[in-house]
Design an enzyme around this catalytic site. Structure first.
Site, short mmCIF file in Angstrom:
data_model
loop_
_atom_site.label_atom_id
_atom_site.label_comp_id
_atom_site.label_asym_id
_atom_site.label_seq_id
_atom_site.Cartn_x
_atom_site.Cartn_y
_atom_site.Cartn_z
N ILE A 93 0.83 -1.21 0.00
CA ILE A 93 0.00 0.00 0.00
C ILE A 93 0.86 1.26 0.00
O ILE A 93 0.50 2.27 -0.61
CB ILE A 93 -1.00 -0.01 1.19
CG1 ILE A 93 -2.03 1.09 1.01
CG2 ILE A 93 -0.28 0.10 2.52
CD1 ILE A 93 -2.80 1.02 -0.30
N GLU A 170 -7.43 -2.20 5.36
CA GLU A 170 -7.38 -2.78 6.70
C GLU A 170 -6.22 -3.77 6.83
O GLU A 170 -5.65 -4.22 5.85
CB GLU A 170 -8.69 -3.48 7.03
CG GLU A 170 -9.29 -4.34 5.91
CD GLU A 170 -8.44 -5.47 5.43
OE1 GLU A 170 -7.85 -6.17 6.29
OE2 GLU A 170 -8.36 -5.70 4.22
N GLY A 312 -5.71 -7.02 0.84
CA GLY A 312 -6.24 -6.00 1.75
C GLY A 312 -5.39 -4.75 1.68
O GLY A 312 -4.86 -4.41 0.61
N GLU A 313 -5.27 -4.06 2.81
CA GLU A 313 -4.44 -2.85 2.94
C GLU A 313 -4.98 -1.65 2.14
O GLU A 313 -4.39 -0.59 2.17
CB GLU A 313 -2.99 -3.10 2.48
CG GLU A 313 -2.28 -4.20 3.21
CD GLU A 313 -0.85 -4.42 2.73
OE1 GLU A 313 -0.35 -3.60 1.90
OE2 GLU A 313 -0.21 -5.39 3.16
N GLY A 314 -6.07 -1.82 1.40
CA GLY A 314 -6.53 -0.75 0.54
C GLY A 314 -5.85 -0.74 -0.82
O GLY A 314 -5.96 0.24 -1.57
#
Length: 347
Positions: A93, A170, A312-314
């Site tokens: 990210i 997240e 995840g992580e955006g």
């Protein structure tokens, strides 16, 4: 209630926006999904000339008591370690936000561990992780309310600093279990359709995960008529805080960028509180997690990208953001048939 002020965009501008899109020097509909995206952004901002200002990505991190129950392929301490990686700038990210000019804030919503020194996440810690929802509610009513309110505060601050585009990611070992349970209850779907391999479970581990989550559903006996109670029972601090942030962003008519499975589960929770939130949401990536396609179907959403990500992580938000830029740029800068002196299609 948190969501009372979210109003749908005024559709009075819709025809003018569509006419502007249709008059660009191209066949009708030739820019495909970019045209729908441009229309949505114009309606959210209530203008024929939208702008993307100070885009920012929030990554909420927290731990889950159920992670100690063998539902994840990774140990719980990875949450803390990955937050440290985010803070050091070394995660995916970080790379994609730098590449595409997105601001990035890491939020400690409830990581099991404390951060010291000057390089720390934004501290909104509710507790050192949730309780194990197989045996009790993940959080108290007070903790759930606090998480929603913290999410609201974070977005309010970014909005006041000039942001009108906000993405959500997240980090939390065990959070696909939380998301699967929220999805099962809110979408009224069998758990088997909601549970996936998460960070890479084997067949044996996946069976164990399904068994533990089935036991949690049977223990709590909840339905979607009381969404806050469902969030208390099965939510993670990062998921609930994200839901509060999404509601606050929609209330302020910001563009809400939604990442994959976990972020969509947070949106699903927010949707139970105010269905108008969907008109501000842009689904950025369709996850490889099997439940995500079903959440998208339930919400009537179509993701901009499908890259088989499951990180995840955006990351999906950061990767999709250039498409929002392209949608706005063609709407604002592309010539019309009239201005370019190009003949239109014969009727």
């Amino acid at each position: 209630m948190l969501s009372e002020k979210i109003l749908p965009p005024d559709l009075g501008l819709e025809q003018a926006l569509q006419n502007k899109i249709d008059q660009k020097t191209k066949p009708l509909g030739a820019l495909g999904n970019l045209e729908a995206l441009a229309l949505k952004i114009g309606l959210i901002q209530q203008t024929l000339t939208p702008e993307l200002k100070a885009p920012h990505l929030l990554v909420f991190a927290a731990d889950h008591g159920v992670a100690l129950d063998g539902v994840s392929a990774f140990p719980q301490e990875v949450t803390y370690q990955m937050v440290m990686n985010f803070l050091g700038g070394g995660a995916a990210i970080n790379v994609f936000c730098r590449q595409n000019g997105l601001g990035l804030t890491i939020v400690d919503a409830g990581v099991k561990g404390d951060f010291e020194g000057h390089n720390k996440p934004a501290d909104f810690k509710i507790a050192h992780g949730t309780q194990n929802f197989v045996e009790t509610a993940a959080m108290t009513a007070e903790q759930c309310s606090t998480a929603l309110e913290h999410g609201r505060e974070i977005v309010k601050d970014l909005f006041e600093k000039g942001s009108n585009v906000i993405g959500f990611g997240e980090m939390g070992i065990g959070n696909t279990s939380s998301a699967s349970l929220l999805m099962s209850v809110f979408c009224d779907l069998p758990l088997t359709e909601c549970v996936g391999r998460g960070t890479g479970l084997t067949d044996t581990q996946l069976q164990h995960k399904q068994e533990r989550l089935t036991r949690a559903l049977e223990f709590h006996q909840l339905d979607r008529s009381d969404p806050l109670k469902v969030m208390e029972a099965f939510g993670g601090f990062e998921i609930v805080m994200m839901a509060g942030s999404m509601l606050a962003a929609a209330e302020r008519k910001m563009i809400v960028l939604v990442d994959g499975f976990i972020a969509s589960a947070a949106l699903l929770a927010a949707y139970q509180l105010n269905k108008n939130i969907l008109q501000y949401a842009v689904f950025c990536h369709e996850s490889a997690e099997q439940g995500h396609q079903k959440i998208l179907k339930y919400l009537g959403g179509k993701a901009l990208l499908k890259l088989d990500l499951r990180l995840g992580e955006g990351t999906g938000c950061a990767l999709a953001y250039p498409l929002l830029q392209s949608a706005v740029q063609f709407l604002n800068d592309m010539a019309s048939f009239e201005s370019a002196g190009v003949s239109e299609k014969k009727s």
